[in-house]
Structures are given as structure tokens and as C-alpha cells.
Design a protein around this motif. Sequence first.
Motif, short mmCIF file in Angstrom:
data_model
loop_
_atom_site.label_atom_id
_atom_site.label_comp_id
_atom_site.label_asym_id
_atom_site.label_seq_id
_atom_site.Cartn_x
_atom_site.Cartn_y
_atom_site.Cartn_z
N LEU A 1 0.88 -1.27 0.02
CA LEU A 1 0.06 -0.02 -0.04
C LEU A 1 0.67 1.33 0.08
CD1 LEU A 1 -2.73 -1.11 2.42
CD2 LEU A 1 -3.00 -0.61 0.09
N LYS A 2 1.89 1.18 0.67
CA LYS A 2 2.92 2.73 0.66
C LYS A 2 3.38 2.47 -0.79
CE LYS A 2 4.51 2.24 5.66
NZ LYS A 2 5.39 1.82 6.49
N ASN A 3 3.85 1.56 -1.26
CA ASN A 3 4.22 1.63 -2.67
C ASN A 3 3.28 2.29 -3.35
OD1 ASN A 3 7.27 0.95 -3.24
ND2 ASN A 3 6.54 -0.44 -1.45
N LEU A 4 2.11 1.75 -3.32
CA LEU A 4 0.97 1.98 -4.38
C LEU A 4 0.48 3.49 -4.01
CD1 LEU A 4 -1.50 -0.63 -4.70
CD2 LEU A 4 0.07 0.13 -6.25
N PHE A 5 0.50 4.05 -2.97
CA PHE A 5 -0.17 5.29 -2.77
C PHE A 5 0.77 6.49 -2.32
CE2 PHE A 5 -3.93 2.29 -1.76
CZ PHE A 5 -4.66 2.84 -2.61
N LEU A 6 1.96 6.23 -1.95
CA LEU A 6 2.91 7.19 -1.81
C LEU A 6 3.83 7.70 -2.78
CD1 LEU A 6 3.96 6.29 2.14
CD2 LEU A 6 2.12 7.90 0.87
N LYS A 7 3.76 8.84 -3.45
CA LYS A 7 4.67 9.51 -4.63
C LYS A 7 5.87 9.27 -4.02
CE LYS A 7 4.76 13.08 -7.59
NZ LYS A 7 4.80 12.56 -8.87
N ASP A 8 6.85 8.83 -4.97
CA ASP A 8 8.48 8.87 -4.51
C ASP A 8 8.75 8.23 -3.36
OD1 ASP A 8 8.95 10.47 -6.86
OD2 ASP A 8 8.26 12.25 -5.68
N TYR A 9 8.12 7.16 -3.12
CA TYR A 9 8.24 6.58 -1.93
C TYR A 9 9.74 5.42 -2.40
CZ TYR A 9 8.14 2.93 2.04
OH TYR A 9 8.27 2.30 3.13
N SER A 10 10.57 5.52 -1.27
CA SER A 10 11.77 4.91 -1.54
C SER A 10 11.88 3.54 -1.20
CB SER A 10 13.01 5.69 -0.87
OG SER A 10 12.91 5.30 0.55
N GLY A 11 10.92 2.83 -0.47
CA GLY A 11 11.14 1.74 -0.15
C GLY A 11 11.34 1.42 1.47
N VAL A 12 11.79 2.38 1.74
CA VAL A 12 12.25 2.34 3.33
C VAL A 12 11.72 3.75 3.97
CG1 VAL A 12 14.11 2.40 4.76
CG2 VAL A 12 14.35 1.39 2.58
N ASP A 13 11.19 3.81 5.03
CA ASP A 13 10.62 4.59 5.71
C ASP A 13 11.82 5.70 6.20
OD1 ASP A 13 8.44 3.80 5.60
OD2 ASP A 13 7.98 3.34 7.50
N GLU A 14 11.54 6.80 6.06
CA GLU A 14 12.64 7.80 6.52
C GLU A 14 12.94 7.67 8.07
OE1 GLU A 14 12.44 11.86 4.62
OE2 GLU A 14 11.82 10.92 2.88
N ASP A 15 11.96 7.92 8.68
CA ASP A 15 12.01 8.05 10.03
C ASP A 15 10.72 7.31 10.68
OD1 ASP A 15 13.10 8.91 12.28
OD2 ASP A 15 13.22 10.99 11.63
N ASP A 16 9.88 8.01 11.61
CA ASP A 16 8.61 7.53 12.03
C ASP A 16 7.64 7.75 10.96
OD1 ASP A 16 9.11 10.08 12.75
OD2 ASP A 16 7.78 9.95 14.40
N TYR A 17 7.92 8.81 10.07
CA TYR A 17 7.18 8.98 8.91
C TYR A 17 7.76 8.24 7.53
CZ TYR A 17 10.60 12.50 8.66
OH TYR A 17 11.90 13.25 8.70
N CYS A 18 7.22 8.23 6.51
CA CYS A 18 7.47 7.46 5.21
C CYS A 18 8.15 8.42 4.37
CB CYS A 18 6.26 7.09 4.47
SG CYS A 18 5.30 5.73 5.43
N VAL A 19 7.70 9.42 3.97
CA VAL A 19 8.19 10.61 2.88
C VAL A 19 8.16 11.84 3.45
CG1 VAL A 19 8.17 11.27 0.79
CG2 VAL A 19 7.30 8.86 1.24
N SER A 20 9.11 12.65 3.52
CA SER A 20 8.93 14.14 3.79
C SER A 20 9.14 14.80 2.57
CB SER A 20 10.13 14.33 4.81
OG SER A 20 11.32 14.27 4.14
N VAL A 21 8.00 16.03 2.40
CA VAL A 21 8.17 16.79 1.40
C VAL A 21 8.24 18.36 1.84
CG1 VAL A 21 6.97 15.55 -0.32
CG2 VAL A 21 5.77 17.02 1.43
N TYR A 22 8.92 19.00 0.90
CA TYR A 22 9.33 20.43 1.54
C TYR A 22 8.81 21.72 0.55
CZ TYR A 22 12.43 17.58 3.92
OH TYR A 22 13.15 16.42 4.62
#
Lengths: 489, 489, 489, 489
Positions: free
Chosen positions: B90-111
Amino acid sequence: MELLVRYLDRSDSIGSTMTQDSSLMKEATLRDDLRYYFMSPCEKYKARGQKPWKLGVQILKIVMITTQLILFGLNNQLVVSYKEENTIALKNLFLKDYSGVDEDDYCVSVYSQQRVYDSLYYVMDQYSQLGRLTVGPISYAEDEEGRFLPLVICKQFYKRGSVEPSDETYDIDAELEKACMSFNPKTVNQWRSQNSSFFDLDFYRLVDVEITFQLKGINLQTVRSRELPDCYSFYVTITFDNRCHSGMVKISLDTDSISNACRDWKISGTAQKNTHYLLVFDGFIILVCITSAILCTRSIVLAVRLLQRFSRFLNENYNRKVCEDDQREFLNCWYLLIIFSDLLAIVGSILKMEIQAKSLTSYDVCSIFLGTSTLMVWVGVIRYLGYFEKYNVLLLTMKAAFPKVLRFCCCAGMIYLGYTFCGWIVLGPYHEKNYQMNGFPMTDLQKFLLEQKDFPVAEEGSQTDINVGYSTFCCCRRVPENDDIILIS
Amino acid sequence: MELLVRYLDRSDSIGSTMTQDSSLMKEATLRDDLRYYFMSPCEKYKARGQKPWKLGVQILKIVMITTQLILFGLNNQLVVSYKEENTIALKNLFLKDYSGVDEDDYCVSVYSQQRVYDSLYYVMDQYSQLGRLTVGPISYAEDEEGRFLPLVICKQFYKRGSVEPSDETYDIDAELEKACMSFNPKTVNQWRSQNSSFFDLDFYRLVDVEITFQLKGINLQTVRSRELPDCYSFYVTITFDNRCHSGMVKISLDTDSISNACRDWKISGTAQKNTHYLLVFDGFIILVCITSAILCTRSIVLAVRLLQRFSRFLNENYNRKVCEDDQREFLNCWYLLIIFSDLLAIVGSILKMEIQAKSLTSYDVCSIFLGTSTLMVWVGVIRYLGYFEKYNVLLLTMKAAFPKVLRFCCCAGMIYLGYTFCGWIVLGPYHEKNYQMNGFPMTDLQKFLLEQKDFPVAEEGSQTDINVGYSTFCCCRRVPENDDIILIS
Amino acid sequence: MELLVRYLDRSDSIGSTMTQDSSLMKEATLRDDLRYYFMSPCEKYKARGQKPWKLGVQILKIVMITTQLILFGLNNQLVVSYKEENTIALKNLFLKDYSGVDEDDYCVSVYSQQRVYDSLYYVMDQYSQLGRLTVGPISYAEDEEGRFLPLVICKQFYKRGSVEPSDETYDIDAELEKACMSFNPKTVNQWRSQNSSFFDLDFYRLVDVEITFQLKGINLQTVRSRELPDCYSFYVTITFDNRCHSGMVKISLDTDSISNACRDWKISGTAQKNTHYLLVFDGFIILVCITSAILCTRSIVLAVRLLQRFSRFLNENYNRKVCEDDQREFLNCWYLLIIFSDLLAIVGSILKMEIQAKSLTSYDVCSIFLGTSTLMVWVGVIRYLGYFEKYNVLLLTMKAAFPKVLRFCCCAGMIYLGYTFCGWIVLGPYHEKNYQMNGFPMTDLQKFLLEQKDFPVAEEGSQTDINVGYSTFCCCRRVPENDDIILIS
Amino acid sequence: MELLVRYLDRSDSIGSTMTQDSSLMKEATLRDDLRYYFMSPCEKYKARGQKPWKLGVQILKIVMITTQLILFGLNNQLVVSYKEENTIALKNLFLKDYSGVDEDDYCVSVYSQQRVYDSLYYVMDQYSQLGRLTVGPISYAEDEEGRFLPLVICKQFYKRGSVEPSDETYDIDAELEKACMSFNPKTVNQWRSQNSSFFDLDFYRLVDVEITFQLKGINLQTVRSRELPDCYSFYVTITFDNRCHSGMVKISLDTDSISNACRDWKISGTAQKNTHYLLVFDGFIILVCITSAILCTRSIVLAVRLLQRFSRFLNENYNRKVCEDDQREFLNCWYLLIIFSDLLAIVGSILKMEIQAKSLTSYDVCSIFLGTSTLMVWVGVIRYLGYFEKYNVLLLTMKAAFPKVLRFCCCAGMIYLGYTFCGWIVLGPYHEKNYQMNGFPMTDLQKFLLEQKDFPVAEEGSQTDINVGYSTFCCCRRVPENDDIILIS
């Protein structure tokens, strides 16, 4: 203590050969007082029914100071994470091809002229459209007249220079020249055409390019914990470092963030602010600490008086002095520790109240005061463990073993120091860069030393002084004839 | 035990001075029974030919319970890995630019604002074409009337607010407002044009955006291990977290998956389901455990009776009481351990059977029951090692050393606690984020505390109570005169 | 040994009370022989001038066997790295978006239908143009008639099935059906149009897709070390694993490589092959090992004869038997170790010669023989350290402490085992996937168990047998009355 | 020392039975001198008022040598980091798709023919436009006539060869042929069209492609620390390694950088160079070291004379010789250590001055001299710790325990060696490549051995010699009867 014990024992056993009644009475009182002095709180309660107020105060203090520390730490963490996340956000906004992780002590490294220009223009493009980019409450800083403060680009280069590596010739004027340019986000269309000559970098002479600008931010998240939001000034410095002239330009971004109360604000919708509860709590801690300090001081005074009485008694009746070991028994080091920790806690709490009231922002100093005081308070708990018989053995063993451990560490330290220096010089610099060199704790010293190499001769005098001090410290009696005997025993 | 041993020894040596025959007989029987009671299974077999049923039952139990645990664990792992892989998918399907590994306690960070909008629209685009995308048997959830449940987007923002960081002024209503929108995958063409105003986010006021939807899945893989497939409901929550207002929006995806028996199913092609073998196996375990518990209870009852006989005998003949140490010899703690572990195993096995029969899905509770019981059963094996002479020394030494170790740990813990608090407050928050801060085990507490800062004063009373308890616990006799002596010995 | 020592001592001291001359002579000879037998090689040389042949042979053996092992290991490494690099190259050639590092126990994971199709087509596209792609001497395998062997794609799916997650209903025939398709690299233009229906995958029913093909390669690098190049067959299997139906298709590539002598070859340009030197070296090692084994066997025979003489002597003169401890002194375990290691080395060397001559390719078996033999030879060196007085103490201490250490490990192992089982079931499966779960050493067992869940009941009987064995092993004498005494002493 | 102690003690106690006055006087003087000799510096000062010059010199030396080492190390680090950063920059410039981190012992690996060609052409394209690319002062090298040195591409391949993996046949001429091509950056337009046949690589026969070129650079950063910039020649070698023929071409870039004084230079703008301060500092260190060496030599001479006097005295009066232990007391090993370290420091300092004056560039040799000397100086500090009574026990204990530790290490080493060999051969080569294989410390040996496999038989003779030496070393007395006694004691 031997004498003291013997005195208490002897006087216990049978009785006295004294004839004067008053003297007898005096001695009995003294003996009782002495015995009472060396009792644990528990025994005191059993003996004279005195309630352990001092113990109670200490325990209350532990609980309160620890609670206060946790609250302060959590608050502190919020501030720190706000600053850190802002720095990360700025790196992602302004550095082209930033991977999200710093490469080394710099953020990005570039190796071709085109990439340097791209990275440079990228900063300015992003800066000019900051408002449309950022997701946080951050914007350009203004001067007093409401005009945006400009971004400033400075390039530093050798004043004059022609370098011909192919010929192995160079002609360099090692003095540095600095040229700067301002860039106003509103005049975005003109800067590139008007300043094209500025951006014609002569990489042979270029030492570094520094882009500085100032941003303002508001830490809104504190609203949620019912505190007033703080205003922040971010002084951002982006450095293109070509100092090494090694074909690698290191780009780094540093932020210096200063918090201060906002100039004008209006807030609504939160329940009445509950910060005064915290202030009351801090005040109560100060009260408890003062009480604790007074009680301990009183105990020390009482101990000194008791010692004087005992000393006078011994002098009058036996014509003896109290030996040093026994004198030391009367001076309770724990009391000094507690008093010192109380003073730290009081100062820390006052600082915390000031920070809460937004009249101070020195979180670091307050941290050190509160942290050290809490550490001491918890270490102080060990004292009470000393009342348990078994623990006492443990404590005394640790006390006895401490100098030996210290001595061994000192001896091993010498060898380690020599080994470290030797290893560093022989192996150190040839290790891979991305890993160990950066871990070496001398980078600041290095920078300092590289600028002024003439100081060691000048400093020689002062260092010799230290040596003299050390040599006098070394002077102590040595009995080499005993060595073998010690080994045998 | 001393008395007991002396009794057994003395009566061994020569004989008795008793004159009554019945009493003599009684004593001999008692002596035999006592001696028999303290024998190992092996000696019992030699002495009276009694076969070691109890030992056999215990060994059978170890083998069976361990087998059961492994089977259950493997099954459990299948379920857990199904859930985890679904979350990853689901993470790979719904999160844009998801690297496959969570960055922290969140999955992706955008700026940047554009990236936030892109990520937001991406979720909805992917959701609308879920059927054509996913490779797993997963689809939209339906309500009772067979209509797809919609995806719901909620944005939370400060009710009113204008923030001017440049001016260092803000005007905030700290109360939060929530606006939501439904999105039906079938009406995919209209949503973006009709709701354009909803997606005009005011980042200064925005606190978070939460997208929730529900998916249904079927865990088909269990078919291969001849179990019925389970149906799953996945409650997916995608959060765009701007709570910190630090210029960084953290996107995270959480799934809450609940399994239940499918509503309607038809299955063919597998051999006859073999789950009833497992049920028989579980039943047999319950039987063995009950047997074991009964045998141990019987042993305890016999021991108590024997103790009473011995006590009566001593009272009548020597007018003495059995000393406490000897009484303790009769109470075998191992039996209690075994009985407790049996009860746990029985409850665990019943739960496991229920899970197997799909009437329960509480894998966790069952895990704890079965795991604890297995741990105890294996620890219980140590008891049999006690029959070997050499091991017994080991066990007794461990028994004797335990309180000392505990005492030392307690003392070291005090220092460690103080050190931890001090280190956390002084150094903690300045460490790098991506590493240590997240490891600190107080995040939940932190969230709780930040919302309500006024509790410490309120809770003070209860904490003082604890202290009083502690101070009474501290009260024990102290003999300071003995300290030096202890150290010397 | 006590008796033996006493005998040697006593007879040393003054003399004998025996009257028969021949008997006296016999005893003196026996005493001399015994004393000589227990001497170190060095003392033997001093006493009778016997040169330490046996020692020399052992040392020569250590040097030669170690050299041989290193040479074989280096050669072995070449083969292994050739295979590994080929596998890496194949992964990079055939797996779309392969990052160069395996994600888990699989290589790549994909989450959308389009990505699955892309990856599938990519394999076939790459395969069809293998000749123009690869940089290594690798090509399609041929059958006997010189036609290329085709690539085979097989898809496995549930025979019949309709899954409606939204309705929580499914209708599945759990039997698996398999459909395969051949793909010839020469008919590249037609396959996609002709087999479009085959590639219309129904993901709900799909279990896995398996692509298998065979490639041939030649390991040319051995030419450089003057060995003949080997030919290799690579059996490549690419699996698209949808077994879990969790929305995640795991793509993995496995190669099974078999080496054999090439069918036809012509080589020139190298100097004359020097492999016969190596064969001579191996032969010499075999010779040395046979010598060593013979010498040791002879020593054992002599020891047994000496023991018999001593036993007869004691029987005749003192009517006593040699006690067991003394008998054990004569049986030198080191000799057995050496003989066993010699046998291993001989077998290993023969295998190595066969491998060198390309008539065998079982590197693994040879590795185990040579490695174990070398380990034993080096461990055997410790024996000679026993001749140094100080080392002997070390060895004897280790010998004495060994059973205690073993005992402790056994006891700790019990607790650890229980703890592991408990920890696995309670905590295990909830840990993060990418980390610990894969480290758990039960994956093969797991697969086995999941297929056939009914075996535990069936196996029960055999496991009970083991238990019976264990329980009889447990039977040993216990003296509980001694426990306290042991603890005190 | 026993005799000595007894002598000093006895003569202390009461007096002498000697009658000659002069002899009495002589003995008293000797006694005084001996006692004085064994005093610590502190006691000497108390006894005869002699100031501890030697101690002072040592302490001064420690401070100065450590300062010098740090200064040299920092300077050294600059040079090393310049070279390393240049290598990184060249890798980023010339290697296509370089990730910034080396994959293994190579930089990039490619798996398809197209990628090989692309990488090859990329190198030349980048080389031809070096001037416009690089950000550092680096350019093509020139020959004496001012023409740019060309880039040279060499490809190595098997002389003749046809490989048919499908048929399992090959026909190889194992001799290598080399073909080279020059490439002048100025004739950039023509090379690709004119040499197209050169770049038609036959991968079956190709062993490697090597691209070499030479660049010149100037290390300008030293200007900032007021030193003259050095000129550098970078010999760059880019290797496309297909030696393994495993379908994987490994691309690596090596730089060999040589520094030398620039041919012609002109520098202005810096303050007067301060390097002469450093030279004075180095000179002063040499002076201190010479003083220290002279003082220590004098002490040794004095000690020898004193020993001779004492020996003569004992001989004349008691007709005894000084025992060996006492003689050793006079030979102070610390003095030898100090003298040796002084010599190293003097040589190191001279080298450093030469390097500073740019007449030498052997940083490494100088590092070893200075490093070793500093290590010894710091270890020498331990000697002064020996004057403290407590430390002395520590030192003596370490001295006594050293041989035992060594012995244990030796024994454990044997087992470890055997284990390592066995583990390497059995498990080693099957471990994952990217991790352990590269860590194995035999790669150079391996290369060497693989080229010439016939040496072991030839070397056999010499290795047997070593064994003979070892066997004689093994010869030492063994008392097997004592074993048990030793264990008991």
C-alpha cells in the motif's frame, strides 16, 4: 574512628572512675549526643522519636526535581526539533540535488563548472519564489522601513593570479579580495542580465562563494501546548568552498537560529493559559531546595559544635587530641553534595521561570544547571543505601578500590596517549575520507594552527611552567628496597 | 533441614530406646516415608520399584508443548507477514516517490507546496484506478447496499489566522477546524473540477491533512496449508503532518488490519482438511497438562500430610516444633511452577483451538499464554538437573548469589538513572535527528504531557504517598561501628 | 599413574629384595623401557641418541598440508568468484530496475500489474538479444542437433476461482494448474503477437510465474594460471512469486551452475603446463601422511606390548592388576588423532588430484577433507607444547575445567532455549521485515511443516522413544544430604 | 639485588670489623654512592641538593616532541586530503554513472557491451573538454616542446581465439597481444571516425582496456598557511577489467600522484614567510634531544664505573663476585630506550626540516621516525611512575605476568590458526562477495601464487630448514612425573 569507637565502647562497658558528678553527667550527655549523631534516621526515630524530616525533604526533592527536569526536557526537545527540521527543510529547498543526507561535513559536492553555476542559480531561483515554495510560516526578513532584506552573494578570490599547471608555473597574489552583490527577490527579472560579469567565475583564483540571507519564522506548534509562539530569525549561509583547489567544490548550508518574543501578537481560542501552574511548581521546588540546604547547613553546624565539645572533653580529661580520621568522620561530604545540588537546582529553576516568561532563551545554560543538580540528587540516594548493612560493604569496597582503579587508568592512559599520537601520524591520514578523518577531534584546533604557525615557539615559556609544576608534583618519597617485598607479599 | 538430617542419621545409626512396639513401628514407617519422599525418581525406582510416571509426563509435556508452540508460531508468522507485506504494498502504491524504506517514523517528507499537492492528487489517482493497479486480491469496501465506501479527505487548520513572519506578528485562533470531503472512485472525472477550492490549502493555517479509506482483502495463501482463507479489512490512513510548521510536511501511511471469517465461500480441490488432526493434538496436550497438574497437586497434598505426621511425631516424642527451614523443605516450589505452567498451557491450547476454528483472532493473547508456559516448562527442566550432584552445586551457588547481584544492580541503577536524566537534558536533544531522538522511549508520555502541563502539581499528593512508603521501607537497623570490621573480614 | 610412579620411584631408590638374577635383569629392562617410553623426543635423543624422526615427519606434514590447503583454497576461490560474478551479471542483465543489491531473499519487488508485465517482457527482450548484450563468453545452450534450447515460461494458478474481496466471498479450487510456453530466441518477432492470451494474467488466481532457461559459459580466466578452462552450464530460474497474494510480487533469480570439462578444445601459447609439479607435490604429501600413520600405529602397538609386559610383571611379582588410570596412560589419544588426520589428508589429496585432472568437480567434499585434516594437524601441535613444563599446567588446567564449563553451558542452554521459544512466539513475528525475521534459522523447516501439518501426531511415537532414552540417561545416584556440605566446602 | 640489599642493610646496622681506616672510608663512600645511585630524583634533591636536570629535560622533550608531531601531522593531513579529494574529483569527472562510492575494490561495474562503449567514449569526451569541466587548477601535462601529452588507450586480448560456449568448444592462444592508440585532446573531431576499428572490441578475446593519461595540478591551498604551493603530477589509469570473463566488466580508476617543487613561481601578498620560526623550533628540539642523549649516556657510564668499583670491593674484601641479578640492576633499560628515542627524534626532525625546505617529499619516512620517537617518549613516562610506590607494584606485576600471557596467546594462536585455515577452506569462498572475501589478507599473495604454481616443491628445502630450527628450539627438559603435583599445588 578507632579512638571514637574505643571511647564509646569503653564507656559503655563498666563505668567511670570519675568522682565529680557534674563531669560524669557531662560525659554521659556527650556520649549520648555522639551516639545519637551517628544513628540512621530510623534509629533516631526509635531512640528519641524524632521524625525523619530531612529524609522526607530529600525524597520530596528527588521526585519534584526529576519531574521538573522531564517537563523542561520535553519542552526543550520541541524547540530543538523545530530548529533542526527547519534546517533540513532549507537544505532541501536551496541545495540542488540534495540527497537528504549530508555527504560529510558538507552537504553536496560538485565537480564541474556547469554544476557549480547550476547550484548557484538554483539558490537564487528558489529564493526569489520562496513564498510559493515553502510549506512553513517562513518569509523574508524586513528592515525597519518594511523593505525586504536582500540576499547577499560574496565571492572571495586571490587578488591576482595566473596558474599554469602544465608549465608548473604560477603567479599568485595570496591576498584575498572579496566582491559582493545584493539580490532583491522583487527584482528577479533583472539580476541575471545585469550581473552576468559577476557570475563569470575564474575557478583558478576562486576561494569560495558565500550566499547569506535572513529569514523569519514563527514556531506555531507551541500554541497546541498552550504556550505563546516564538518568533525566530534564521541566518542562512550557503558556502561554495573551493579553498582546497582539489577539483571538488563543497556546498554546505548553515543556519543560525535565534528565538525571541514576537513583536505583536493576538491569540484566541485556547483555554486560559496554564503556565502559572508551572511557575507555582517551580517556586515550590525553590522552596524545598532552600529548606533542604538550610537543614543540611544546620547539620554541619551541629556536627562542628559536637566535634568541638568532644575535642574539649578529650583535652580536659585525657589530654589528647582528636585524631584526623575521627575529625573526618564528623565532616559529612554528603551534606556538602546536597547543598551544592540545592544551589544548582535553585539557579536552574529561576532560569527556567525566566525562560517560561520569555525573558530569556538560554536553554543550554538552564539544561546544565538542572541536569547536574538532578544527577547529584540521584547520586545522593546512594547515601541512604549506606544505612543498609550489606550495601555499606559495597560502598566501602568501591571507596577502597577507587584509587587503585584511577592509578591503573592513569598508567594505561600514558601508553594510550603515546600510541594514539604515533598511530595518528603513521597511519591516520592515509585512511579513507567519508569515515575516520572527520572523527578526529582536532579540526578546530587544526584550522587555528594552520593560520598561525609561529605560536609554538612563543608558547614554549608557558608550557615549561606547567612542566615545573608537574615535576614538583612528582616529588614524593620512594623506597626501592621495598619493591621486592611488596611483590612477594 | 539440619534437624531432619540429624533425625534421619541418628535413627539410622543404632536404634531406639523406645519400649512401645507400635510407636517403634510408627517411627520406622515415618522414617521410611520421609527418606522415600526426598529421593530422586531414579532412587525411588530402585527402592520400591515405582516407575517415574511423573517424570515421564513432564518430558512428554515438554516435547508436545514445544511442538505446539512451533506450529502455532509458524502459522502466526504467516498472518503477520501477510499484514506487513500488504502495508508495504500500500505504501508503494499510494505514496509518491516512496523509496521503499521509511525515512523516520514517517514514510516520506516533502518540502514544497507543489510536492504536497502532487502527493495528495497521487493518492486519489491511484485510488481511483486501484483495480487495474494492484496485483493482490484487494478491492474497495462496500456498504450494506453494495455501494463502494468513499475515500475521505479531512484537513485540519487553525480556525482563523494570519501570520506575518517578516513583521514578527501573528493573529491566531488556536482552536482547530476540520473540513472533510468524500471521494467516490466512480466519479473520478468530476472531483478535481468540483472541489478545487477544497484543495486550495492555506499552509500557514494548515495543521494536517488526513486521507482515510477502507479496503478489503483475502489471505489466499492459507489455502496452500489447507486452512480456510481469512478475509481482512484494511483501514488505511494517510497523514500529511504539518503540525510542527517547520517547513517540512511528513507523510505517513498506517494500516489497521482486522481479520474475520469470510461471509460466503466455496472451496474445492484440496484434500480433506486435516485441521482436525491438529485439534486432536491440542486436546491431547490439554489432557497431558491436566494429568501433570493433578499429579503435582497430589504430591503437594502428600507432602503436607507427611509434614503434619512428622510434626505430630516430633511434638509427641520430643516436644519440639519443626523449624521453619525444615518446613520449607517440604514445600516444593517446582511443583507450584509446574502447576502454574500447566494452567497457562491449558488456557493457551483452548485459545489456539478457538483460533483454528476461526471463532477467535486474538493471536497475541494466545501467544503470551503459550510462550510463557513453554518458558516455564523449559526452566523447569533445571529441576531435574538438580538430581545430578555437580549441577546441584551450581544451582545452590546461583541461589546464594542472587540477592547480592540484585543489590548491586539496584545501586548501579540509581547512578544510571541520575546519569540518564542528566545526559538526556544536557546532551539529548542536540543529537542528530534520522538516529537517537526517536529511540528515546518517552514519545507517548511526551504527547500526553504536552497537552496538559498542569498535572504535576495535581499529582504531587500521590507521589508523596509513594515516598512515605519508600521511607518506611528504608527503615532498618544500622550498625556503623561494624563497618570497618566488615571491610577487614 | 600413581602406581606407575610409585613403582618407578621405589625401584629407583635403593634396590630390590629379589634373589633371582634373571628376574632382576628383566625388571631393570622393563623399568628402563617404561622410563624411555614416557620421555619427550628430546630426552630420548639425550638418553639413547635416537633422532626424533616422528617429530620431524609431523613438522614436515604441517608445512606441506598447510601449503597444499592454501593452494587449493586460492584455486577454489577463483571458481567460486567466477560463479558469483556470473550470477550478479545475469541479475543485472535480466531483472528490470535491479539496484545491484538484493532487497531481501528476493531481488526486486514490484507492486503494480504494469510493472509485472514490464519485468516479464524485459526478461524475454534481453534474452532474445543476449549475444549483443553480454560482455562474457556466454551463450544459449544447444541440444544434440545443434538447435538452441528455448526459454520456458510457466505460470501456475488456482484451477478456478473468483474472488470478491468487497463482498468477502470467494470461490476457489485450491488445486494448481500449470501452463507453459516455449520461446525461441530466433523467432523473436512472433511471440508477443501469437501468445498474447498467455500473457493475460489473472492476478487473483496467479500463484507464480517461472522463467527457466539454460546458458553455457567458459571460464577462460584459468588459462592465465596455466590450467585448462572449464565449461559451465548455468540453469537460470527467474521466479515471479505471488504465492502470498499480499499485493507484492517478489522477483528472484537463481542460478544453478555445473562445471564440466569442455567437449572440444585447442589451446596454444602457454608455456608447458606445470600442473604435473602440483601432482608430484600432492603425491609427496600422501607419502608423508602414510609414513606418519605407520609410525604412529607402530607406537601404539609398542605401547600395547609394553603394557602387556608391565601387566604380566605386576601379576607375577605382586599379584596385582594394572589399575585403569595407568592403563589409560599407555593409550595415547594424540596418536589416534594423528592417524585419523592422516587418513583424511590422504583421501583429500587424492580427491584434489582428481579435481586437478578434471575428472572430478566436487570441490566441496575435498574442502571438507583437507580443511578438517589441517585443523587436526594444527591442534596436534598442542601436544608438543605439552613437553614444555609451563604449558603442561595450562593444558591440564583446561582438561580439568572442561567438564565444568560444559555443565554450565548445558544448564544455561536450557534456560536460553525456553527463553528463545518464548521470545520468538511473543515478540518474534512482530519485528520489522527487511531485518530479523529472515535471520531466523527455521525457514526450511517452516516450508516443510506448512505443507504437511499432520505429522506431529504421527511422529509422536518416535519422539517418546527419545524421551525414554533421556530419562534413563537421567538416572544417576543422588545424595541430597551432601548438598549443604558441598556448598560449605 | 638480594646481595646488594643485604650489603646495604648490614653495613647500615652497626658497623664494621675492619681495622684499616682508609678501607673503612672507601667503603663508606661506596655505600653512599650506591645508595645515592638508587635514589629517585626527588630523594637526590633532598639528599645532596642536586636539582633534577635530567627529569626536566625529559619533560621539556615530551612537550616539544608532541607539539612538533601535531604540527607535522596537521600539515601532512593537508597533503593527503588534497590527493584524496583530487582522486575523488577525477572519478566523478571520468567515470560514467559513478555513484560517489566505490562498489568494491573497483569503482563501477557494467554488464552490457553498450555500457562498456559508453563508459569508454565518456572518458575521452570528458578528457577532451577537461579545461571547461574541472573546477580545480588542473590541466594536461606537456612534453619539453610544449605539446600536450596524449591520452593512451591500450587493449589487451588473447592473440587468437574463437569461443563457442554453446558447443562447449574453444580454440585459444593464451598469449596476450596488446594494441594501443594515442588520443590528442586537440584532434577531438577526428578520433572516433578514424579509429572506429580500434573500438570494435571482441569481448570473447578481450582481457582488459587500460586508459592512461597524465595531468598536472597545483596545490594552492598551502598559500593560505604561508607555505609555497607544490606542483603535482597525476598519473591516471582507468582500467576496464574483463580478466575474469564472467560477464561483468569492472571499471576502476587509480591515481599515482607525485609532488615536486614548481618550476617557476612568483608569489606576493602574503606577510613575510614564517617558516623560519618552525625551523628554529625544530633545531631547538634537536638540541634538547642531543642533551638528553648525552645525559643518559653519562648516567650509563657512571653506572658501569660504580659497578666496577663495587665489584672490585666485593672481590677484595669478601672474595665474591657480584651476582648476575645485581649486575642487571645497574644496567637501566630506560636509559637505552631514551637514547634510542632521541636518535629517532633527531633523524625525524632533520627530515622534517628538509621537507619544510621542499628539498624532500618523503612524508612517510619522516612520519615513522617522529611517530615512533613520540611513542617511546610517552611510554618512557611510565618509568617516572615507578617512583610512586603503588605504581611500582603495578609495573612489577605486569612484568611478572607478561610471559604467562604470551605463553597462553601462543597456545591459543595454534588452535586459532588451524581453525582459520579450516574455516577459510570450508566456508570462506562461499560467503557473499561486496563483504568478506575482500577482507581476507592474502590477495597479493594470491596474485603471486596464481601466476607461478610450481614454487612449493622448489621451496620445500628451505622450509625444512626452518623446521629443523624449530625442532631444536623445542628441545627442553620435561619432567612428566611432576605434572600432577603442579596441578595440585
